[in-house]
Design an enzyme around this catalytic site. Sequence first.
Site, PDB file in Angstrom:
ATOM      1  N   GLU A 137       0.915  -1.242  -0.002  1.00 12.91           N
ATOM      2  CA  GLU A 137      -0.021  -0.126  -0.015  1.00 12.91           C
ATOM      3  C   GLU A 137       1.084   1.181  -0.022  1.00 12.91           C
ATOM      4  O   GLU A 137       1.724   1.323   0.862  1.00 12.91           O
ATOM      5  CB  GLU A 137      -1.102  -0.060   1.238  1.00 12.91           C
ATOM      6  CG  GLU A 137      -1.989   1.053   1.254  1.00 12.91           C
ATOM      7  CD  GLU A 137      -2.929   1.340   2.296  1.00 12.91           C
ATOM      8  OE1 GLU A 137      -2.794   0.433   3.298  1.00 12.91           O
ATOM      9  OE2 GLU A 137      -3.618   2.407   2.444  1.00 12.91           O
ATOM     10  N   ARG A 146       5.376 -12.918   9.559  1.00 13.03           N
ATOM     11  CA  ARG A 146       6.324 -11.782   9.164  1.00 13.03           C
ATOM     12  C   ARG A 146       7.497 -11.653  10.030  1.00 13.03           C
ATOM     13  O   ARG A 146       7.652 -12.267  10.871  1.00 13.03           O
ATOM     14  CB  ARG A 146       5.426 -10.664   9.499  1.00 13.03           C
ATOM     15  CG  ARG A 146       4.688 -10.454  10.578  1.00 13.03           C
ATOM     16  CD  ARG A 146       3.517  -9.299  10.907  1.00 13.03           C
ATOM     17  NE  ARG A 146       4.132  -7.945  10.106  1.00 13.03           N
ATOM     18  CZ  ARG A 146       3.171  -7.284   9.406  1.00 13.03           C
ATOM     19  NH1 ARG A 146       2.368  -7.865   8.777  1.00 13.03           N
ATOM     20  NH2 ARG A 146       3.659  -6.165   9.000  1.00 13.03           N
ATOM     21  N   LYS A 166       4.210   0.689  10.079  1.00  9.22           N
ATOM     22  CA  LYS A 166       4.505   2.112   9.309  1.00  9.22           C
ATOM     23  C   LYS A 166       3.868   3.299  10.104  1.00  9.22           C
ATOM     24  O   LYS A 166       4.361   4.192   9.725  1.00  9.22           O
ATOM     25  CB  LYS A 166       3.565   1.946   8.027  1.00  9.22           C
ATOM     26  CG  LYS A 166       4.287   0.948   6.907  1.00  9.22           C
ATOM     27  CD  LYS A 166       3.307   1.076   5.757  1.00  9.22           C
ATOM     28  CE  LYS A 166       3.421   0.066   4.805  1.00  9.22           C
ATOM     29  NZ  LYS A 166       2.374  -0.037   3.748  1.00  9.22           N
TER      30      LYS A 166
END
Length: 559
Positions: free
Chosen positions: A33, A259, A269
Amino acid sequence: MSEHETTHFIAEIVENDLASGKHAEIVTRFPPEPNGYLHIGHAKSICLNFGLAGKYKGRCHLRFDDTNPSKEDVEYTESIQRDVRWLGFDWGAHLYFASDYYDRLYDFAVALIRKGKAYVCDLSADDMRRYRGTLSEPGQPSPNRDRGIDENLALFERMKAGEFPEGSRTLRAKIDMASGNINMRDPVIYRIMNAVHHRTGDRWRIYPMYDFTHCLSDSLEGITHSICTLEFEDHRPLYDWVLDELATPCHPRQIEFARLNLNYTVMSKRKLLELVTTKLVGGWDDPRMPTISGMRRRGYPPESIRAFCDKIGVAKANSTVEISYLEACVRETLNQGAPRAMAILDPLKVVVENWPEGKIELLDAPNNPEDPAAGTRPLPFSRELWIERDDFREVPPPKYFRLSPGSEVRLLHAYYLKCEKVVKDGAGKVVELRCTIDPATKGGWAHDGRKVKGTLHWLAADHCARAEVRLYDHLFTVADPGAEEKKGRDYRSLLNPDSLKVLPDCLVELGLASAKPGDRFQFQRQGYFCADPDGTPGKPVFNRIVGLKDAWAKIEKKA
Ligand code: ATP
Ligand code: MG
């Protein structure tokens, strides 16, 4: 292909699918994104997706999952492309944006409504939360759940036309309000948003949600293996539901993996953005950041990041990797390729009393002892030299092999040097050493069997350049800032105040004055350093990439 030799469960799935003929060619994608810069966690996903495509001769798409206009920006789409390329990967012609599919996604939503599988809901966000139920209680149906198809079609069209205020209505998939999986309790698939999109401008007043967009984008692109992180495991039934209901010809297989987490840093983020906007770091490319751009500026070679991602492997269970392991991978790459250079971080003057004033001798220094093909360079030697202040002790502790009054050491590639006298200023600070060299030890080797245990780096006083050196340490003082945050501490209060140390008055070999940003060196006995874009021709700036050894491992062992 030695970089991608490690095998793992996803590679096995791909191999089986190729062997069974399920797929003739595999197609993966990396779907960021564009709401921030990429970090080392993304690098793991990039290496996995592009790595598989490379190894099995398929292809990997770069697709921007740009469905949240309020947080996205072209700055990010540009930085992401730069970072993926820098890591060494290429998407060829396959650059896509979910926003390019908005028309088709709208048609898919209409198709769901026509099937009686989606409806316009008038609940506010708060009410929707209340109706959703909990893990132990089923949800309640929305009062609008049984709206007729024609009414839904008309309302959805009016949502699209911008007739309703933001947040007043949504389009929801009609699945199962009693499902044990909350993602299946009539999830929202479209919302009204009065935002300007970085690519579609103000053309759209409604935006598709991630779960609806992602599976359909995968399908439209012919993705075979849709690899994502574990938190999407609970979304997989929805991924499959959408594609099954719409009977899309391509139905990719979603596969989840763990992850990457690293200690002594944060990977969210939101937090990284906050560090940048509140100026707690110098920017996204601050060399202390876990971002790809920060690591590039710090001087990490891209192949060392690829090697790291390969070595940590791909697993099904979340875990945290030591940041020192990443640094070890960086060190390993640099040790092979980085040219050696002399640099003095904290200079102390040495006067060689038995060396004639004005005499300059050019000594031969190998550029990289690991690589004879790297050749040698001339290193000027003169009466006045600089050595590292830390390499001298007036009162040496036991087993101190460096310089002290009366002791002898080797000056790297030069001569044996003996300290004859210490000169101090009025405050008692050592300002100069009066020394002698043994002319019979040229190159740094004695021929009479005499041995010295210490070897020092040095520079000729009038033949070096001034430089600024920046030393870095962990961004946070604690290994797991996230865990501390759960105990109620603000992660910002855990930032390491000593994570950046600027040494403005260092000295380097003259040749390094013209180093270009990104040039990497091993400063002998100091570590690996990279020229920073802040440098100017007269005053270069060097970032310490990593030390020669893992300083933290030593401390932990001692403790
Ligand atoms: P968010 O969705 O909260 O904005 P994100 O870190 O998931 O953050 P994306 O841009 O959605 O960011 O990530 C792009 C891809 O990178 C996704 O497929 C995601 O699963 C993967 N990814 C993100 N963080 C990690 C990580 N720490 N380790 C491995 N893969 C990751
Ligand atoms: Mg994400």
